[in-house]
Design an enzyme around this catalytic site. Sequence first.
Site, PDB file in Angstrom:
ATOM      1  N   SER A 132       0.853  -1.182   0.000  1.00  0.00           N
ATOM      2  CA  SER A 132       0.000   0.000   0.000  1.00  0.00           C
ATOM      3  C   SER A 132       0.888   1.232   0.000  1.00  0.00           C
ATOM      4  O   SER A 132       2.038   1.180   0.461  1.00  0.00           O
ATOM      5  CB  SER A 132      -0.894   0.015   1.247  1.00  0.00           C
ATOM      6  N   TYR A 161      -1.270  -1.373  10.504  1.00  0.00           N
ATOM      7  CA  TYR A 161      -1.441  -1.547   9.055  1.00  0.00           C
ATOM      8  C   TYR A 161      -0.271  -0.912   8.305  1.00  0.00           C
ATOM      9  O   TYR A 161       0.316  -1.529   7.405  1.00  0.00           O
ATOM     10  CB  TYR A 161      -2.767  -0.930   8.603  1.00  0.00           C
TER      11      TYR A 161
END
Length: 346
Positions: free
Chosen positions: A140, A153
């Site tokens: 990401s 995350y």
Amino acid sequence: MSKQRVAVITGASSGIGRATALRFADDGWSVVLASRRGDALEELADECRARGGSALAVPTDVADENAVESLALAAVERFNRIDVWVNNAAVSVFSPFLDMPMDDFRRVIDVNVMGYVYGSRAALEVMTRQEKGVLINVASIVGEVPQPYTAPYGMSKAAVRALSVSLRQELWLQGLKKVRVCTVLPATIDTPFFRHSANYTGRKVVAMPPVYPADQVAVAIRDLAKAPADEVIVGGAGKMMVRQHRVTPGPVELQMAVQVEKTHLSREEQAEDTTAAIYEPFADPSDPDIGGGWEGRKRKNRRRLLTWTAALAGGAVLASKTLGGKSGLLAGTAAAKALKQKARSR
């Protein structure tokens, strides 16, 4: 022995994973579908077959090392090889760091880091024997520019990037030139992911614009399977953010924090504390399969791109003044021009 190429995809039941499976099926690939939702996998397998591919559904929790080993074994037993392995399954939790339950923190690391480790080992054990294959790790842009309220995350996606680099180095040292490791860094993608995330902020989590369709990531993954590259960023805003972060990290990180506070957590809708789908999958049949209903009009995305342009350029100017140099200012100006051009062309 099947003559079709074989792709294993984790997190295949929804979002990016599902879109990727359908892209491969459209090209006649055999797909091995993994996620925790067996019923959704069987439905997807039927759709892949209808599109011209072969399909095998293997319910799998990627945080379980034995389950991932069994997934690889099932793929090889059915199709004799693995040409592409896509590590895609991931979970997240939104919470101020001091309020975040440590069990949830560990769960994100177990799925997003150890799940990728297990998948990479299983894939590379097969691919090194074959002396060819492509491992694709979906990370990401927050692996480059982390954001507030999602510490585990961001950590996990940075770890995924590091894992890919380390594996590429080892394969180079071993002379396995036809075994490739690629990393994909998506920007905000229109999937059910945000509804599936645990949340302890008291505010509803929504997708931070601009939002890009899951199929855009699926196309990037399919293209990497054909022509591997070390790292690919998906989404124009993400590309500019990553590039500018490497020049003026402080201002970009502050702007990320501002955007998360303004647009990632709803100011109108409250939310009760929930673990959502991080431990057990949602069983709601009305939950979308690929899209999450977040994608706005292109016009809205253009406005958001221009907002990011101004923010990044302003941050670069600030950095230039702070550092007493011109490099930040020049980079900010270049970023502004490039991003405006991209925004107008969309």
